[in-house]
Scaffold this active site. Structure first.
Site, PDB file in Angstrom:
ATOM      1  N   LEU A   6     -25.823 -56.181 -10.296  1.00 30.77           N
ATOM      2  CA  LEU A   6     -26.101 -55.048  -9.430  1.00 30.77           C
ATOM      3  C   LEU A   6     -26.983 -54.094 -10.225  1.00 30.77           C
ATOM      4  O   LEU A   6     -26.870 -54.025 -11.450  1.00 30.77           O
ATOM      5  CB  LEU A   6     -24.808 -54.311  -9.043  1.00 30.77           C
ATOM      6  CG  LEU A   6     -23.791 -55.068  -8.198  1.00 30.77           C
ATOM      7  CD1 LEU A   6     -22.530 -54.223  -8.027  1.00 30.77           C
ATOM      8  CD2 LEU A   6     -24.365 -55.440  -6.849  1.00 30.77           C
ATOM      9  N   ASP A   7     -27.849 -53.349  -9.535  1.00 28.47           N
ATOM     10  CA  ASP A   7     -28.591 -52.299 -10.225  1.00 28.47           C
ATOM     11  C   ASP A   7     -27.581 -51.350 -10.853  1.00 28.47           C
ATOM     12  O   ASP A   7     -26.499 -51.145 -10.302  1.00 28.47           O
ATOM     13  CB  ASP A   7     -29.459 -51.503  -9.236  1.00 28.47           C
ATOM     14  CG  ASP A   7     -30.595 -52.323  -8.656  1.00 28.47           C
ATOM     15  OD1 ASP A   7     -30.966 -53.339  -9.268  1.00 28.47           O
ATOM     16  OD2 ASP A   7     -31.096 -51.941  -7.593  1.00 28.47           O
ATOM     17  N   LYS A   8     -27.926 -50.752 -11.970  1.00 27.50           N
ATOM     18  CA  LYS A   8     -26.961 -49.888 -12.657  1.00 27.50           C
ATOM     19  C   LYS A   8     -26.535 -48.703 -11.794  1.00 27.50           C
ATOM     20  O   LYS A   8     -25.450 -48.180 -11.969  1.00 27.50           O
ATOM     21  CB  LYS A   8     -27.496 -49.424 -14.008  1.00 27.50           C
ATOM     22  CG  LYS A   8     -28.658 -48.471 -13.946  1.00 27.50           C
ATOM     23  CD  LYS A   8     -29.099 -48.049 -15.334  1.00 27.50           C
ATOM     24  CE  LYS A   8     -30.260 -47.080 -15.239  1.00 27.50           C
ATOM     25  NZ  LYS A   8     -30.625 -46.565 -16.541  1.00 27.50           N
ATOM     26  N   GLU A   9     -27.334 -48.305 -10.827  1.00 30.88           N
ATOM     27  CA  GLU A   9     -26.996 -47.182  -9.960  1.00 30.88           C
ATOM     28  C   GLU A   9     -26.163 -47.616  -8.751  1.00 30.88           C
ATOM     29  O   GLU A   9     -25.721 -46.782  -7.980  1.00 30.88           O
ATOM     30  CB  GLU A   9     -28.267 -46.486  -9.441  1.00 30.88           C
ATOM     31  CG  GLU A   9     -29.179 -45.940 -10.516  1.00 30.88           C
ATOM     32  CD  GLU A   9     -30.222 -46.963 -10.967  1.00 30.88           C
ATOM     33  OE1 GLU A   9     -30.212 -48.117 -10.501  1.00 30.88           O
ATOM     34  OE2 GLU A   9     -31.059 -46.604 -11.812  1.00 30.88           O
ATOM     35  N   THR A  10     -25.960 -48.914  -8.569  1.00 28.93           N
ATOM     36  CA  THR A  10     -25.221 -49.440  -7.416  1.00 28.93           C
ATOM     37  C   THR A  10     -23.777 -49.677  -7.812  1.00 28.93           C
ATOM     38  O   THR A  10     -23.495 -50.294  -8.837  1.00 28.93           O
ATOM     39  CB  THR A  10     -25.848 -50.762  -6.925  1.00 28.93           C
ATOM     40  OG1 THR A  10     -27.220 -50.527  -6.607  1.00 28.93           O
ATOM     41  CG2 THR A  10     -25.128 -51.295  -5.700  1.00 28.93           C
TER      42      THR A  10
END
Length: 182
Positions: A6-10
């Protein structure tokens, strides 16, 4: 091993394999698109359709930021969406990536004219083109994109499994703040 990322912001659910065999089987399932992934996102603006698909090729542009974007020479990318709730100045949507390109959901939402709230990279791309940002008190400190459901066949037994993750507190707070302004 990590089967997908997952994207680190997700926020949300991920799968990690405990054995090399499980990693190989699950990786193959992801590659063959046998895995069902569902996300919830809060996006800027009101989407008029109840559901639909965003089909736009995504490629890497070494000369521009962000590097990943919709471009003719990109690879096929498809995201299905379903509106869960319309809010003042925003829409809560369920997203299903049919393909798995880097930043696909973020890019497709921005390309569609409804960037994800709190997505500093892709919000700015659309705002540069005239879209207005959602103003609901303090700006979010994290992106309002959550991997809430992941379903796949167990690598050893073949049993269909589904895992879910509740929305994080900040996401829920953001929704409540918007709802209270209605």
């Amino acid at each position: 091993g990590i089967v997908h990322r997952l994207d680190k912001e997700t926020s949300g659910v991920m799968v990690v394999a405990k054995t090399q065999r499980s990693l190989s089987v699950l990786s193959r399932h992801f590659h063959k698109r046998l895995v069902k992934k569902r996300y919830v996102a809060l996006v800027h603006g009101n989407i008029s359709e109840e559901e639909g698909a965003i089909i736009a090729p995504i490629g890497r542009d070494e000369d521009r930021r962000p590097r990943w974007r919709v471009m003719e020479s990109g690879k096929h990318a498809e995201t299905r969406f379903h509106v869960r709730e319309r809010l003042r100045g925003a829409t809560l949507v369920e997203l299903e990536p049919i393909t798995g390109r880097t930043n696909q959901l973020r890019i497709h939402c921005a390309y569609y004219g409804h960037p994800i709230v709190g997505d500093e990279l892709y919000e700015s791309v659309v705002s540069d083109q005239g879209s207005s940002p959602l103003t609901t008190g303090n700006p979010p400190t994290s992106m309002c994109l959550h991997a809430y459901s992941l379903a796949f066949h167990h690598p050893a037994t073949g049993e269909w499994l589904e895992f879910t993750s509740p929305l994080p507190a900040e996401f829920v707070s953001r929704l409540e703040a918007i709802r209270s302004q209605a």
